[in-house]
Scaffold this motif. Structure first.
Motif, PDB file in Angstrom:
ATOM      1  N   MET A 191       0.852  -1.199   0.000  1.00  0.00           N
ATOM      2  CA  MET A 191       0.000   0.000   0.000  1.00  0.00           C
ATOM      3  C   MET A 191       0.876   1.234   0.000  1.00  0.00           C
ATOM      4  SD  MET A 191      -0.296   2.115   2.957  1.00  0.00           S
ATOM      5  CE  MET A 191       0.972   2.191   4.249  1.00  0.00           C
ATOM      6  N   TYR A 199       0.203   5.851   0.441  1.00  0.00           N
ATOM      7  CA  TYR A 199      -0.704   6.995   0.469  1.00  0.00           C
ATOM      8  C   TYR A 199      -0.278   7.967  -0.611  1.00  0.00           C
ATOM      9  CZ  TYR A 199      -3.125   5.494   4.655  1.00  0.00           C
ATOM     10  OH  TYR A 199      -3.909   4.795   5.543  1.00  0.00           O
ATOM     11  N   LEU A 200      -1.271   8.581  -1.244  1.00  0.00           N
ATOM     12  CA  LEU A 200      -1.006   9.464  -2.368  1.00  0.00           C
ATOM     13  C   LEU A 200      -1.497  10.866  -2.008  1.00  0.00           C
ATOM     14  CD1 LEU A 200      -0.024   8.877  -5.332  1.00  0.00           C
ATOM     15  CD2 LEU A 200      -2.401   9.212  -5.956  1.00  0.00           C
ATOM     16  N   GLY A 201      -0.645  11.845  -2.247  1.00  0.00           N
ATOM     17  CA  GLY A 201      -1.026  13.229  -1.989  1.00  0.00           C
ATOM     18  C   GLY A 201      -1.235  13.477  -0.515  1.00  0.00           C
ATOM     19  N   GLY A 202      -1.997  14.505  -0.205  1.00  0.00           N
ATOM     20  CA  GLY A 202      -2.246  14.862   1.180  1.00  0.00           C
ATOM     21  C   GLY A 202      -1.534  16.153   1.543  1.00  0.00           C
ATOM     22  N   VAL A 225      -0.195  18.536   4.907  1.00  0.00           N
ATOM     23  CA  VAL A 225       0.043  18.642   6.346  1.00  0.00           C
ATOM     24  C   VAL A 225      -0.385  20.046   6.769  1.00  0.00           C
ATOM     25  CG1 VAL A 225       1.783  18.627   8.164  1.00  0.00           C
ATOM     26  CG2 VAL A 225       1.870  16.924   6.332  1.00  0.00           C
ATOM     27  N   ILE A 254      -1.449  17.944  11.365  1.00  0.00           N
ATOM     28  CA  ILE A 254      -2.001  16.641  10.970  1.00  0.00           C
ATOM     29  C   ILE A 254      -2.043  16.573   9.438  1.00  0.00           C
ATOM     30  CG2 ILE A 254      -3.417  16.426  13.059  1.00  0.00           C
ATOM     31  CD1 ILE A 254      -5.849  17.253  11.307  1.00  0.00           C
ATOM     32  N   ALA A 255      -2.200  15.365   8.909  1.00  0.00           N
ATOM     33  CA  ALA A 255      -2.309  15.187   7.457  1.00  0.00           C
ATOM     34  C   ALA A 255      -3.777  15.022   7.080  1.00  0.00           C
ATOM     35  CB  ALA A 255      -1.510  13.976   7.010  1.00  0.00           C
ATOM     36  N   GLN A 304      -5.234  12.954   1.942  1.00  0.00           N
ATOM     37  CA  GLN A 304      -4.462  11.867   1.342  1.00  0.00           C
ATOM     38  C   GLN A 304      -5.402  10.754   0.872  1.00  0.00           C
ATOM     39  OE1 GLN A 304      -4.409  12.774   4.510  1.00  0.00           O
ATOM     40  NE2 GLN A 304      -4.560  11.020   5.889  1.00  0.00           N
ATOM     41  N   TYR A 353      -5.525   6.539   0.337  1.00  0.00           N
ATOM     42  CA  TYR A 353      -4.941   5.209   0.544  1.00  0.00           C
ATOM     43  C   TYR A 353      -5.103   4.374  -0.726  1.00  0.00           C
ATOM     44  CZ  TYR A 353      -4.911   0.316   2.210  1.00  0.00           C
ATOM     45  OH  TYR A 353      -4.672  -1.024   2.382  1.00  0.00           O
ATOM     46  N   PRO A 369      -7.889   2.015  -4.489  1.00  0.00           N
ATOM     47  CA  PRO A 369      -7.895   3.120  -3.512  1.00  0.00           C
ATOM     48  C   PRO A 369      -9.161   3.129  -2.656  1.00  0.00           C
ATOM     49  CG  PRO A 369      -7.934   3.918  -5.814  1.00  0.00           C
ATOM     50  CD  PRO A 369      -8.299   2.471  -5.823  1.00  0.00           C
ATOM     51  N   ASP A 370      -9.077   3.801  -1.506  1.00  0.00           N
ATOM     52  CA  ASP A 370     -10.264   4.279  -0.792  1.00  0.00           C
ATOM     53  C   ASP A 370     -10.410   5.762  -1.132  1.00  0.00           C
ATOM     54  OD1 ASP A 370     -10.656   1.824   0.434  1.00  0.00           O
ATOM     55  OD2 ASP A 370      -9.754   2.414   2.345  1.00  0.00           O
ATOM     56  N   SER A 391      -8.313   5.900   4.014  1.00  0.00           N
ATOM     57  CA  SER A 391      -7.774   7.219   3.669  1.00  0.00           C
ATOM     58  C   SER A 391      -7.897   8.187   4.836  1.00  0.00           C
ATOM     59  CB  SER A 391      -8.506   7.802   2.452  1.00  0.00           C
ATOM     60  OG  SER A 391      -8.182   7.062   1.284  1.00  0.00           O
ATOM     61  N   GLY A 392      -8.671   7.835   5.855  1.00  0.00           N
ATOM     62  CA  GLY A 392      -8.899   8.752   6.967  1.00  0.00           C
ATOM     63  C   GLY A 392      -9.774   9.928   6.550  1.00  0.00           C
ATOM     64  N   PHE A 393     -10.024  10.837   7.508  1.00  0.00           N
ATOM     65  CA  PHE A 393     -10.758  12.074   7.184  1.00  0.00           C
ATOM     66  C   PHE A 393     -10.358  13.136   8.189  1.00  0.00           C
ATOM     67  CE2 PHE A 393     -13.554   9.609   9.995  1.00  0.00           C
ATOM     68  CZ  PHE A 393     -14.021  10.555  10.898  1.00  0.00           C
ATOM     69  N   GLU A 402       1.067  -3.023   6.528  1.00  0.00           N
ATOM     70  CA  GLU A 402       1.185  -3.457   5.130  1.00  0.00           C
ATOM     71  C   GLU A 402       2.535  -3.082   4.530  1.00  0.00           C
ATOM     72  OE1 GLU A 402      -3.015  -3.905   3.020  1.00  0.00           O
ATOM     73  OE2 GLU A 402      -2.528  -1.811   3.385  1.00  0.00           O
ATOM     74  N   THR A 403       2.811  -1.782   4.502  1.00  0.00           N
ATOM     75  CA  THR A 403       4.046  -1.264   3.929  1.00  0.00           C
ATOM     76  C   THR A 403       4.507  -0.169   4.883  1.00  0.00           C
ATOM     77  OG1 THR A 403       3.224  -1.706   1.686  1.00  0.00           O
ATOM     78  CG2 THR A 403       5.072  -0.184   1.879  1.00  0.00           C
ATOM     79  N   GLU A 463       4.472  10.643   5.983  1.00  0.00           N
ATOM     80  CA  GLU A 463       3.779   9.438   5.502  1.00  0.00           C
ATOM     81  C   GLU A 463       3.095   8.718   6.659  1.00  0.00           C
ATOM     82  OE1 GLU A 463       3.260   8.616   2.272  1.00  0.00           O
ATOM     83  OE2 GLU A 463       4.210  10.562   1.952  1.00  0.00           O
ATOM     84  N   LYS A 511      -0.099  10.471   7.422  1.00  0.00           N
ATOM     85  CA  LYS A 511      -1.179  10.147   6.473  1.00  0.00           C
ATOM     86  C   LYS A 511      -1.909   8.858   6.842  1.00  0.00           C
ATOM     87  CE  LYS A 511       1.247  12.377   2.656  1.00  0.00           C
ATOM     88  NZ  LYS A 511       1.893  12.145   1.331  1.00  0.00           N
ATOM     89  N   SER A 536      -3.061   8.229   9.673  1.00  0.00           N
ATOM     90  CA  SER A 536      -3.977   8.522  10.784  1.00  0.00           C
ATOM     91  C   SER A 536      -5.433   8.390  10.357  1.00  0.00           C
ATOM     92  CB  SER A 536      -3.760   9.959  11.277  1.00  0.00           C
ATOM     93  OG  SER A 536      -2.567  10.061  12.000  1.00  0.00           O
ATOM     94  N   ILE A 537      -6.196   7.673  11.164  1.00  0.00           N
ATOM     95  CA  ILE A 537      -7.648   7.584  10.990  1.00  0.00           C
ATOM     96  C   ILE A 537      -8.266   8.080  12.293  1.00  0.00           C
ATOM     97  CG2 ILE A 537      -9.571   6.094  10.325  1.00  0.00           C
ATOM     98  CD1 ILE A 537      -7.316   5.716   8.372  1.00  0.00           C
ATOM     99  N   PRO A 538      -9.199   9.031  12.255  1.00  0.00           N
ATOM    100  CA  PRO A 538      -9.814   9.502  13.500  1.00  0.00           C
ATOM    101  C   PRO A 538     -10.312   8.325  14.354  1.00  0.00           C
ATOM    102  CG  PRO A 538     -10.421  10.977  11.725  1.00  0.00           C
ATOM    103  CD  PRO A 538      -9.666   9.821  11.089  1.00  0.00           C
TER     104      PRO A 538
END
Lengths: 368, 368
Positions: free
Chosen positions: A52, A54-57, A59, A80-81, A84, A86, A137-138, A145-147, B114-115, B202, B205, B207-209
């Motif tokens: 896996m 993460y793309l973009g995002g 901070v 925080i990021a 992004q 996943y 991706p998510d 990908s988080g939020f 994962e990575t 990275e 990124k 992070s998930i709430p």
């Protein structure tokens, strides 16, 4: 199409026999390497790589990384990021053709392409067994990908109005049943229905609260199409598949940057924006081969969320516009192609590998 | 330990030579099948199966599946699924030993295994290359497991008090840097630091709430340990690994049901509950081999969230209690074993495969 017409032209000739033999044995060889059964669904899955990233995002600073009532003594302020995306991926040991990105739709995550609700192989593994590198991706602000938690914690802290809480959309079982065309109403399926309706609860478990359904315009812009254009570039070119909420994301990504895209596949988008695209936008979109797919029973449900016949008509108009402008667009309406009973969730339907093969054939013929 | 002591006893004997040869060649054979390089990290990854499923979950009625300001005309009332746990998995073609469940910690998802943030192989793939079936869940209410949107939408609708909004915790970069012991403060690393600190963004990124940090007791009960006990049963027995927030979940799962658990591994839990467990609880926990792992620099950070020396001391006491009660518990403090510089995120550290090998060796010796 090109292969097929070549064979038709040379019918009954020695050339046709040789070509047919070469095509069949190449196919069998590939199937044997990636899986021993019809459809290539059994036998070891041999991967060169998986993992896996993460793309973009971005901070950014927040003062509400945790809410006012949080029990853990973690700092509220800091960087925080956000934004992004996943992406998990599988690259088969014996790779064939251009990679495929499978983008999920509303209220779902990449999980929807992994394994069907009734436990069968999804397109993620199937396409990898067919030799494709597959990227899953998510959506931004969804699942792994988080939020951005800031707005929620700001409301909790009283520094943001309750009315500004981001909306969280979950489709109820009854709404999914009708909107996804499993049958006329929850519990009643069409007689030829392809979705495994006995697994409706398993589908319900795939629901992830959706913050993008309401974020097609500012202030909450859905950044997923931007990330998808970036993903295509990162992996050196891919066919981009979108579904439902993300059904038109391939085109939205292409409007931002076509550099990483080799083909656009829209599975049952709510709209193809046929009446709103400018000539400049059409001129950009004609550069890429395009496939739009719709399933069965479009007019057979009373659907509170959108009209499927209107979506099909809009996409038919879009495909015509692309082709009139010199593009290469195909509208695949499954029942018109003799494949019946498919729901909105055709990649989870009982004949999902058959539909997957139709997608792969289109890529073979129009992208490669 | 058993193999090692056997070899020591028989040192310089013909038996020892034969045993050593068999062990080395078995290991090499397995390494060759699953990956050609030292540590088995290269070469094809050959899988018998991979995919995902959801475990548990309740279908419940809600009146707020979408908020009062939702733009999509989706029904607000109906049945939705909550409390389910997403699990993805890989089963290698040549399987060896008991499966492993890798449970992530606070503010993270299964993606963390994962990575690594700097793009190296994580334990998920590494353990599969070592022949283990590996199961990778997202905590209940996190990432691909989804979460219950109802409370948030009820607040938006004014039918629930703002003070009752679930807390969403995200660790800031500075908080992670200190709490995870990358160095004394954001941007300054310990000279022997094993975490790839250049990849801090990275990690951010990933992070998930987190809604579970505050839900250790009603009304918001974290159901993840319950789901983990169920997962062990479903897959017919597994070693359960927890980390940080989930560090003591293996023990909490075992207190609910030991039937599907073959070993418990706690990586840097905030506490081992040494002073609060009853004799009955200890009697249940002694049935399973237990490993507790801590990294380096425990006393070298000023950490607002918790005290690592206190966590270590509590777990030392716990391990002693288990062993006094006839159990089989090991405390592995990495620097005491000659492995230095490891952070709280040891499965992402530069020597993550070395630490992974130590975990696998413990499983070999204590579980199998």
């Amino acid at each position: 199409m090109s292969k097929l017409s070549l064979i038709k032209t040379a019918a009954h000739s020695a050339l046709a026999s040789v070509l047919a033999f070469v095509m069949v044995s190449t196919y069998s060889g590939s199937a044997q390497a990636q899986g021993r059964e019809r459809g290539g669904t059994l036998g070891p899955l041999v991967l060169k790589e998986q993992g896996m990233f993460y793309l973009g995002g971005d901070v950014v600073h927040t003062d509400w990384a945790t809410g006012p009532n949080g029990l853990l003594p973690a700092p509220r302020s800091g960087d925080i990021a956000i934004n992004q995306m996943y992406v998990t991926f599988m690259v088969p040991q014996v790779q064939r053709g251009v990679p495929i990105i499978l983008m999920h739709g509303g209220n779902l995550s990449g999980a929807c392409y992994e394994t069907t609700p009734d436990g069968r192989m999804g397109w993620y593994e199937y396409f990898a067994r067919k030799g494709r590198a597959v990227y899953l991706p998510d959506q931004v602000s969804r699942a792994r990908s988080g939020f951005d938690a800031t707005a929620f914690n700001e409301v909790a802290a009283g520094v943001r109005a309750v009315s500004a809480l981001p909306n969280l959309l979950v489709l109820t079982k009854a709404a999914s049943w009708q909107a996804f065309r499993f049958g006329p109403s929850l519990g009643t399926a069409f007689s030829d229905e392809q979705f495994p309706v006995e697994a409706i609860d398993e589908l319900a478990k795939q629901s992830i609260p959706d913050q993008n359904a309401d974020q097609q315009q500012p202030p909450g812009i859905d950044l997923t199409p931007t990330r998808l254009a970036e993903l295509g570039v990162k992996i050196g070119g891919a066919v981009l598949v979108g579904h439902s909420e993300s059904g038109f994301y391939p085109e939205l990504a292409a409007l931002q940057n076509t550099a990483g895209l080799r083909g656009l596949i829209s599975i049952e988008p709510a709209s193809c924006a046929a009446t709103t695209l400018s000539k400049d936008q059409i001129a950009k979109l004609v550069k890429l081969p395009t496939l739009v797919v719709f399933g069965d029973h479009l007019a057979d449900v009373s659907n509170p969320i959108l009209s499927w016949p209107a979506a099909l008509a809009d996409c038919e108009q879009y495909v015509a516009e692309i082709n009139q402008a010199g593009g290469n667009a195909t509208l695949l309406h499954l029942p018109a192609a003799g494949v019946f009973g498919n729901s909105h969730m055709m990649f989870q339907d009982k004949n999902n590998l058959q539909v997957g093969d139709m997608i792969l054939s289109w890529i073979d013929e129009h992208v490669e």
